[in-house]
Design a protein around this motif. Structure first.
Motif, PDB file in Angstrom:
ATOM      1  N   VAL A  44      -5.979   7.297   1.174  1.00 46.44           N
ATOM      2  CA  VAL A  44      -5.171   6.089   1.010  1.00 46.44           C
ATOM      3  C   VAL A  44      -3.998   6.108   1.990  1.00 46.44           C
ATOM      4  O   VAL A  44      -3.665   5.092   2.618  1.00 46.44           O
ATOM      5  CB  VAL A  44      -4.666   5.965  -0.439  1.00 46.44           C
ATOM      6  CG1 VAL A  44      -3.723   4.776  -0.577  1.00 46.44           C
ATOM      7  CG2 VAL A  44      -5.842   5.830  -1.396  1.00 46.44           C
ATOM      8  N   SER A  93       2.627   1.715  -3.350  1.00 43.30           N
ATOM      9  CA  SER A  93       1.672   2.061  -4.406  1.00 43.30           C
ATOM     10  C   SER A  93       1.366   3.553  -4.423  1.00 43.30           C
ATOM     11  O   SER A  93       1.089   4.121  -5.484  1.00 43.30           O
ATOM     12  CB  SER A  93       0.376   1.269  -4.224  1.00 43.30           C
ATOM     13  OG  SER A  93       0.601  -0.116  -4.413  1.00 43.30           O
ATOM     14  N   LEU A 117       0.827  -1.205   0.000  1.00 37.71           N
ATOM     15  CA  LEU A 117       0.000   0.000   0.000  1.00 37.71           C
ATOM     16  C   LEU A 117       0.866   1.263   0.000  1.00 37.71           C
ATOM     17  O   LEU A 117       0.592   2.224  -0.724  1.00 37.71           O
ATOM     18  CB  LEU A 117      -0.921   0.006   1.216  1.00 37.71           C
ATOM     19  CG  LEU A 117      -2.133  -0.933   1.195  1.00 37.71           C
ATOM     20  CD1 LEU A 117      -2.832  -0.909   2.547  1.00 37.71           C
ATOM     21  CD2 LEU A 117      -3.098  -0.551   0.086  1.00 37.71           C
ATOM     22  N   VAL A 125      -2.760   3.419   4.932  1.00 32.82           N
ATOM     23  CA  VAL A 125      -1.401   2.884   5.036  1.00 32.82           C
ATOM     24  C   VAL A 125      -0.864   3.071   6.448  1.00 32.82           C
ATOM     25  O   VAL A 125      -0.274   2.148   7.033  1.00 32.82           O
ATOM     26  CB  VAL A 125      -0.473   3.564   4.013  1.00 32.82           C
ATOM     27  CG1 VAL A 125       0.975   3.134   4.233  1.00 32.82           C
ATOM     28  CG2 VAL A 125      -0.900   3.233   2.594  1.00 32.82           C
ATOM     29  N   GLY A 183      -2.301  -1.848  -7.425  1.00 32.40           N
ATOM     30  CA  GLY A 183      -2.346  -0.392  -7.441  1.00 32.40           C
ATOM     31  C   GLY A 183      -2.129   0.147  -8.833  1.00 32.40           C
ATOM     32  O   GLY A 183      -2.787   1.099  -9.264  1.00 32.40           O
TER      33      GLY A 183
END
Length: 483
Positions: free
Chosen positions: A176, A23, A20, A180, A149
């Motif tokens: 996002v 990405s 994550l 994370v 991603g």
């Protein structure tokens, strides 16, 4: 801390957090490429302004990624990773609110600082956390899962461009990043190198950033001003002097950003040479293909973004297998064959022109390119990280990321010039078409050079340092792993 094993719940959580986080940095770069035509129209930006929208981010990331790796080794890889994610979120907010291209470039430079902190941390966390026998598979899975991603990025980016604004491409990073941070705080173990020097190589940082910045600015300004203009000659000269000073500073420093002795390791040096050649080609491909599909082939933004979807799907499905294959038969063969497949794909991509049919002209090239990357990326990354001991996981990851980012940075600056852009515009079909074709041929040549470098420098078996150490918090004894 006991080493994390691949396939366990703990291993999946560490992978989730690193995937994550990575990405954020990876997808943002590709999505911005997709938005360049709309950015050019909305902000009335020149070709150089559009290049700097990409290069501003890539420059600060490439210049500071070594710092990110070193800070992680010194003060904790998880800690620096979390700081990078938070910084990235705040700078993404500034990008989304920028009123003109100048302020957007400035915000992108700040965004690259966050990327420089989080990017090497992700790989260093994998190298330090997973058991030695599982590292290649974990890195392969990281490469492949990053494809999720990559797959969602162009789709979401194209959808946002068609329904809203390019600004949403940056603003969506904020939620996002919060996700994370939540996953990483809960599930990523801390690790560091207790033997790392606490002093910082300021001279190396300044000279390296000056060298990269000067070269990039000079090459980017060349098409508009011509080779003999002071705006080109001065920064190019400053860039050359900066890189020479960086090399001298690292040789003399008692605590260098890049310890020169690590390049005496043939596998490490060879892997980074291959990285430079391959990622220079990748930088050109992902910068120009989506622009060419929109400007020359006439694709809508969403269709142009989805055109490269098979690359990320193939990476998702096959990268872990590519890593396992490199572990089983050695990295030399996949690292040689992968770039050759990519070169063949780029020869096909060079023919994409006006009204190019997706199924017959675009898809075959994209699939072949994805197969080549799936075969190449995991063995390449595992070789670069595995050649050094675990105590140097941060600097190994930082160097490899710096090489990759510098290669992509210079490709975006140099390729349009080398392909004959002159003072033209990346948004004019008649001017872009020949530049795109020649640039793809140059990228194919870089891939062939990468294959040759891999064949000549990469060992037949995976590199195995004499001993690996993983240092984890709280102050626990090091775990010695055997290969």
């Amino acid at each position: 801390m006991e080493p994390v094993r691949y396939g366990t719940a703990a291993g999946r959580r560490v992978l989730l957090a690193t995937v994550l986080g990575s990405s954020l940095a990876f997808v943002d770069a590709t999505v911005v490429n997709l938005a360049l035509p709309e950015l050019g129209r909305d902000l009335d930006a020149s070709a150089a302004g559009l290049q700097w929208t990409v290069n501003g981010y890539a420059l600060s990331l490439a210049a500071l990624v070594l710092v990110g790796g070193s800070l992680g080794d010194r003060f904790g890889r998880k800690r620096i990773f979390l700081a990078g994610v938070a910084w990235f979120a705040l700078s993404s907010l500034l990008c989304g609110l920028a009123p003109d291209v100048g302020l957007l470039v400035a915000a992108r430079i700040l965004q690259g600082v966050g990327g420089a902190l989080l990017t090497p941390g992700a790989l260093a966390i994998l190298e330090a956390s997973f058991a030695p026998g599982d590292r290649a598979r974990a890195i392969g899975a990281w490469s492949g899962l990053g494809g999720i991603g990559g797959a969602l990025g162009p789709f979401l980016g194209g959808w946002l461009l068609e329904l809203g604004s390019w600004r949403y491409l940056f603003l969506i990073n904020v939620p996002v990043a919060v996700l994370v941070l939540w996953v990483a705080v809960r599930h990523v173990p801390e690790s560091r190198d207790p033997g790392a020097a606490r002093r910082f190589d300021v001279l190396g940082l300044v000279t390296g950033a000056t060298g990269l910045g000067g070269l990039t600015y000079g090459f980017t300004a060349w098409p508009a001003h011509g080779a003999g203009h002071p705006a080109v000659l001065v920064p190019l000269a400053l860039g050359v002097l900066g890189m020479a000073a960086f090399a001298a500073a690292e040789l003399r420093s008692a605590h260098p950003l890049v310890p020169p002795e690590i390049f005496r390791n043939r596998a490490f040096a060879g892997a980074n040479l291959v990285t430079f050649l391959v990622y220079a080609a990748n930088g050109g491909v992902f910068f120009l293909v989506v622009v060419n599909l929109q400007v020359v082939a006439g694709y809508p933004a969403l269709a142009a973004g989805l055109a490269m979807l098979p690359v990320t799907v193939l990476m998702l499905l096959l990268s872990a297998r590519g890593g396992a294959l490199g572990e089983r038969i050695g990295p030399r063969l996949p690292m040689t064959a992968g770039p050759l497949l990519c070169a063949a794909a780029l020869l096909l991509m060079s023919t994409i022109g006006v009204h190019a049919d997706y199924l017959t002209r675009v898809l075959p090239a994209v699939v072949l390119f994805g197969l080549g990357l799936a075969l190449l990326v995991a063995p390449l990354t595992a070789t670069a990280l595995g050649a050094l001991d675990d105590a140097h996981a941060g600097i190994a990851s930082g160097v490899n990321n710096a090489v990759a980012r510098a290669a992509g940075l210079l490709a975006v600056a140099v390729l349009p010039l080398a392909a004959g852009l002159g003072a033209g515009s990346l948004t004019e079909p008649a001017l872009l078409a020949p530049v795109y074709r020649d640039a793809m041929l140059i990228c194919a040549g870089l891939m062939v050079a990468g294959a040759a470098a891999a064949f000549l420098t990469i060992p037949g078996r995976a590199p195995r340092p004499a001993a690996h150490h993983s240092f984890c918090d709280p102050a626990s004894p090091p775990v010695r792993s055997r290969r």
